[in-house]
Structures are given as structure tokens and as C-alpha cells.
Design a protein around this motif. Structure first.
Motif, PDB file in Angstrom:
ATOM      1  N   SER A 162       0.646  -1.308   0.082  1.00 12.22           N
ATOM      2  CA  SER A 162       0.074  -0.161   0.180  1.00 12.22           C
ATOM      3  C   SER A 162       0.944   1.325   0.066  1.00 12.22           C
ATOM      4  O   SER A 162       0.358   2.340  -0.499  1.00 12.22           O
ATOM      5  CB  SER A 162      -0.837   0.001   1.155  1.00 12.22           C
ATOM      6  OG  SER A 162      -0.155   0.193   2.382  1.00 12.22           O
ATOM      7  N   ASN A 192      -0.775   4.419  -4.963  1.00 12.06           N
ATOM      8  CA  ASN A 192      -1.494   5.516  -4.640  1.00 12.06           C
ATOM      9  C   ASN A 192      -2.766   5.656  -4.974  1.00 12.06           C
ATOM     10  O   ASN A 192      -3.679   6.658  -4.797  1.00 12.06           O
ATOM     11  CB  ASN A 192      -0.821   6.955  -5.516  1.00 12.06           C
ATOM     12  CG  ASN A 192       0.688   7.142  -4.807  1.00 12.06           C
ATOM     13  OD1 ASN A 192       0.847   6.808  -3.844  1.00 12.06           O
ATOM     14  ND2 ASN A 192       1.341   7.689  -5.792  1.00 12.06           N
ATOM     15  N   VAL A 229      -5.559   4.447  -3.726  1.00 10.60           N
ATOM     16  CA  VAL A 229      -6.486   4.198  -2.650  1.00 10.60           C
ATOM     17  C   VAL A 229      -7.892   4.674  -2.867  1.00 10.60           C
ATOM     18  O   VAL A 229      -8.255   6.000  -2.734  1.00 10.60           O
ATOM     19  CB  VAL A 229      -5.850   4.706  -1.172  1.00 10.60           C
ATOM     20  CG1 VAL A 229      -6.939   4.550   0.040  1.00 10.60           C
ATOM     21  CG2 VAL A 229      -4.543   4.168  -0.988  1.00 10.60           C
ATOM     22  N   ASP A 249     -10.135   6.069   5.592  1.00 12.17           N
ATOM     23  CA  ASP A 249      -9.375   5.920   4.262  1.00 12.17           C
ATOM     24  C   ASP A 249      -8.739   7.345   3.923  1.00 12.17           C
ATOM     25  O   ASP A 249      -7.997   7.256   3.094  1.00 12.17           O
ATOM     26  CB  ASP A 249     -10.580   5.605   3.217  1.00 12.17           C
ATOM     27  CG  ASP A 249     -10.764   4.067   3.323  1.00 12.17           C
ATOM     28  OD1 ASP A 249      -9.998   3.320   4.222  1.00 12.17           O
ATOM     29  OD2 ASP A 249     -11.857   3.708   2.690  1.00 12.17           O
ATOM     30  N   LYS A 302      -5.086   7.588   2.502  1.00 14.01           N
ATOM     31  CA  LYS A 302      -4.690   8.126   1.155  1.00 14.01           C
ATOM     32  C   LYS A 302      -3.809   9.340   1.409  1.00 14.01           C
ATOM     33  O   LYS A 302      -2.862   9.444   0.693  1.00 14.01           O
ATOM     34  CB  LYS A 302      -5.794   8.401   0.481  1.00 14.01           C
ATOM     35  CG  LYS A 302      -5.292   8.977  -0.820  1.00 14.01           C
ATOM     36  CD  LYS A 302      -6.562   8.963  -1.937  1.00 14.01           C
ATOM     37  CE  LYS A 302      -6.092   9.252  -3.357  1.00 14.01           C
ATOM     38  NZ  LYS A 302      -7.209   9.456  -4.122  1.00 14.01           N
ATOM     39  N   VAL A 335      -5.855  14.382  -1.435  1.00 13.86           N
ATOM     40  CA  VAL A 335      -7.407  13.826  -1.308  1.00 13.86           C
ATOM     41  C   VAL A 335      -8.054  15.089  -2.145  1.00 13.86           C
ATOM     42  O   VAL A 335      -8.068  15.964  -1.649  1.00 13.86           O
ATOM     43  CB  VAL A 335      -7.765  13.230   0.081  1.00 13.86           C
ATOM     44  CG1 VAL A 335      -7.126  12.111   0.633  1.00 13.86           C
ATOM     45  CG2 VAL A 335      -7.501  14.462   0.958  1.00 13.86           C
ATOM     46  N   GLU A 343     -13.596  13.086  -2.154  1.00 10.56           N
ATOM     47  CA  GLU A 343     -13.136  12.074  -1.136  1.00 10.56           C
ATOM     48  C   GLU A 343     -13.269  12.538   0.131  1.00 10.56           C
ATOM     49  O   GLU A 343     -13.767  11.531   1.054  1.00 10.56           O
ATOM     50  CB  GLU A 343     -11.812  11.778  -1.502  1.00 10.56           C
ATOM     51  CG  GLU A 343     -11.397  10.926  -2.703  1.00 10.56           C
ATOM     52  CD  GLU A 343     -10.325  10.935  -3.282  1.00 10.56           C
ATOM     53  OE1 GLU A 343     -10.007   9.501  -3.766  1.00 10.56           O
ATOM     54  OE2 GLU A 343      -9.168  11.793  -2.958  1.00 10.56           O
TER      55      GLU A 343
END
Length: 121
Positions: A23, A27, A29, A36, A40, A46, A50
Motif C-alpha cells: 500500500s 497511490n 486508495v 481512508d 490516502k 485527497v 473524497e
């Protein structure tokens, strides 16, 4: 023979480590939950959408917490109703005021708090 076994163990251990930590290198995610967002954020910015997705999930979890809702003098049902009545308005409000992408935990936390306050207020 010892070198071959040591090399083989090194390769197996290295492969296991890379798989367990894959992970870090991924990138892509997908944000479905509030946590989350922060996961991320460790590897890439983000988006505003999101943040809203994660904040919606968190707000609904708050609605489902019967003890918390009782402490506020509300019910889980009234919280869910309020959420569904206001989520579109609150999303539009946040979208109009926000930037496209966020890179810090503080920015994301503040934006999430605004959205959650809006839908649960």
C-alpha cells in the motif's frame, strides 16, 4: 549451499515485506470511509469529493451511536432524518467553499468537521 539457502530466505522475506507494505507504493486508495481519507493522505493529496465521502460515512456512524445520540438529547432516527435532509445542501456548501485537493491532516479535519456539523446540526 549455505549461500543459496540464505539468498532464498532473503528473497522470500523481501517478497513478504513488499507484499505486506504494498500500500505504500499504491497511490490508488479508494476512499469509502473516514479513515481512508487519512490513509490516502499519507501518499497523495485527497480530493474534496473524497473528503465529503469519508465525512458522510463518519456522520452516519455518529447517527448510529445510540448512546451518543441520547447524550445529545436526540435519537438515531432523528439524526438519520436530519442527515438525509441536509446532506445535499451541506455537500454543495462545502464544494462551493473548498479547494479541489488537500494535502494536510489539519485541512482535511477542519473540512470534515464543517460538513459533519452541517449535517448533524
Amino acid at each position: 549451499m549455505k549461500i543459496f539457502v540464505a539468498l532464498l530466505l532473503f528473497i522470500v522475506a523481501g517478497s513478504y515485506y513488499l507484499k505486506a507494505n504494498a500500500s505504500i507504493f499504491n497511490n490508488d486508495v479508494e476512499v469509502k470511509t473516514y479513515s481512508d481519507i487519512y490513509f490516502k493522505l499519507e501518499s497523495s493529496p485527497v480530493s474534496l469529493a473524497e473528503v465529503i465521502t469519508g465525512a458522510k460515512e463518519f456522520a452516519l456512524n455518529i447517527c448510529e451511536d445510540d448512546v451518543y445520540q441520547q447524550a445529545l438529547g436526540k435519537s438515531t432516527e432523528s439524526c438519520r432524518i436530519r442527515f438525509h435532509e441536509t446532506q445535499v445542501y451541506c455537500s454543495k456548501y462545502i464544494l462551493a467553499k473548498g479547494q479541489q485537493y488537500y494535502t494536510t491532516r489539519d485541512e482535511v479535519s477542519l473540512l470534515s468537521e464543517k460538513f459533519i456539523s452541517c449535517v448533524s446540526g
